[in-house]
Design a protein around this motif. Structure first.
Motif: not given
Ligand code: M6R
Length: 415
Positions: A83, A233-234, A237, A240-241, A375
């Motif tokens: 990701r 991690d961010r 995210q 993913q958004a 998001d």
């Protein structure tokens, strides 16, 4: 594209080349008059050959292609396993980039404007943003070793190309976000960040815009990561958004036509229309106004909602539709209060927001369109859709030449 029906074998001339054509052959001379060979490339299939399918206009087809074109563009930049964002090999170290210059024209400029917000907030790198026709002549500073980025669907817009050459001559690293991989900008920039929107025929750009936003969001994320400001991690995210956007666009394509019908009627009758937004929605407001004026010939202006009280609010009366882009983001409450000021002056507020945002805005708005939840960071990719569709339906209702609006060219290769 004009040659699409005749051949897919294309040789591109370089600066200063001359081609001598006869029925049998083509001889190419360089600027010194020497005979040279220019490689023959096989061009991708032109959209003009592929045709409009079941759509009435190329613009309509291109609007509907966006779930696929955003998905394609993101697939080329996001590693499905980690990701993480994977950019093409860069001839400089991203971690050392501490200043970015972004230059473009028209809709590509509005994509660059969104990118300024992303790059500054995610990577804390100052961004200088300019319209190419201004940038190229003001003899401004471009620091050697800084990064200059140029955004262009065609990769041929003459002012943006001249700006690229200017920055290159000043010793900047140059990157071109382009949709046409064989274009002059793609060839001349140090690095090409390609949008995979496919051939775009409609003069009003749609799918190229959302593809540009996809590339620029990934770039801003990669820059933030390289500078140690975004954790893995961010980053996951954010990607993913972004990866959810194609599904939300597909949802919007199904739901929006009926929701827009009463708004189309109202906007088509207007002489002037205002578009408002704050933060990431401000460039979208400008883009909405540009789309409407270029294909429906209705006068429209895009404003930062907070600027209303510095002048434009004087225009408000019941004849001027005020279209607000108001995702539920950190600017939302401020936007609501600006819209209350509009409503208090009998302005007709038309608002695109989330389901929860709608609860706040229904009492003051003439029309509220609920958008799918996403998001807020990636909201420009979704909120581009209703402004494109609204402009399209209004133009169809007015009977204008949607794909070839008057006085406009798809690629602006003259000053
Ligand atoms: O090919 P480019 O992205 O460089 O073109 C820039 C503008 O000419 C273009 O975005 C124009 O504003 C469009 N007609 C807008 O829909």
């Amino acid at each position: 594209m004009a040659l699409g029906p005749l051949t897919r074998r294309i040789a591109y001339l370089e600066e200063g080349d001359i081609a001598i054509l006869s029925r049998e052959s083509a001889e190419i001379l360089n600027e010194k008059g020497e005979t040279v060979e220019r490689r023959i490339q096989i061009a991708e299939l032109s959209g003009a050959i592929v045709g409009k399918g079941n759509y009435k206009h190329f613009m309509e087809k291109e609007i509907h292609e966006q779930p696929a074109t955003v998905g394609e563009t993101l697939n080329g930049l996001v590693d499905a396993g980690t990701r993480g964002v994977v950019l093409p090999a860069l001839p400089f170290d991203l971690a050392t980039v501490d200043r970015v210059t972004l230059v473009a024209c028209g809709t590509s400029y509005y994509a660059a404007m969104v990118a300024k917000y992303w790059i500054e907030s995610l990577a804390q790198v100052p961004v200088e943003l300019d319209i190419a026709s201004e940038f190229r002549y003001r003899n401004g500073p471009v620091l050697p070793g800084s990064l200059a980025m140029f955004v262009s669907q065609s990769g041929e817009t003459v002012d943006t190309l001249a700006a690229l050459r200017y920055a290159k001559a000043k010793g900047a690293h140059t990157a071109a976000v382009v949709n046409v991989p064989t274009s002059a900008m793609a060839r001349e920039a140090d690095v090409m960040l390609r949008t995979l929107a496919g051939p775009e025929i409609g003069v009003a750009t749609t799918k190229a815009f959302t593809a540009q936003l996809s590339v620029l969001a990934c770039f801003a994320t990669a820059l933030g990561r390289a500078r140690g400001l975004i954790s893995a991690d961010r980053e996951a995210q954010i990607t993913q958004a972004l990866m959810e956007i194609p599904a939300r666009l597909a949802e919007g394509l199904v739901k929006l036509p009926s929701l827009l019908t009463p708004i189309v009627e109202e906007v088509a009758e207007a002489r002037d229309v205002l578009y408002l937004g704050r933060g990431l929605s401000y460039p979208l407001a400008m883009e909405g106004a540009l789309k409407l004026k270029e294909i429906s010939y209705i006068h429209a202006e895009g404003y930062a909602a907070g600027e209303m009280k510095h002048g434009p609010i004087a225009l408000i009366d019941e004849t001027v539709p005020v279209i607000a882009l108001a995702p539920e983001d950190s600017w939302f409450e401020k936007t609501v209060s600006n819209l209350q000021e509009v409503a208090a002056r009998r302005g007709r507020v038309i608002v695109f927001t989330t389901k929860r945002g709608a609860e706040h805005l229904r009492p003051i708005a003439a029309h509220v369109v609920e958008m799918p939840d996403i998001d807020p960071l990636v909201s420009p990719l979704l909120y581009a859709l209703p402004v494109q569709m609204l402009a399209y339906y209004v133009a169809v209702r007015k009977g204008t030449d949607v794909d070839q609006p008057r006085n406009l060219a798809k690629s602006v290769t003259v000053e």
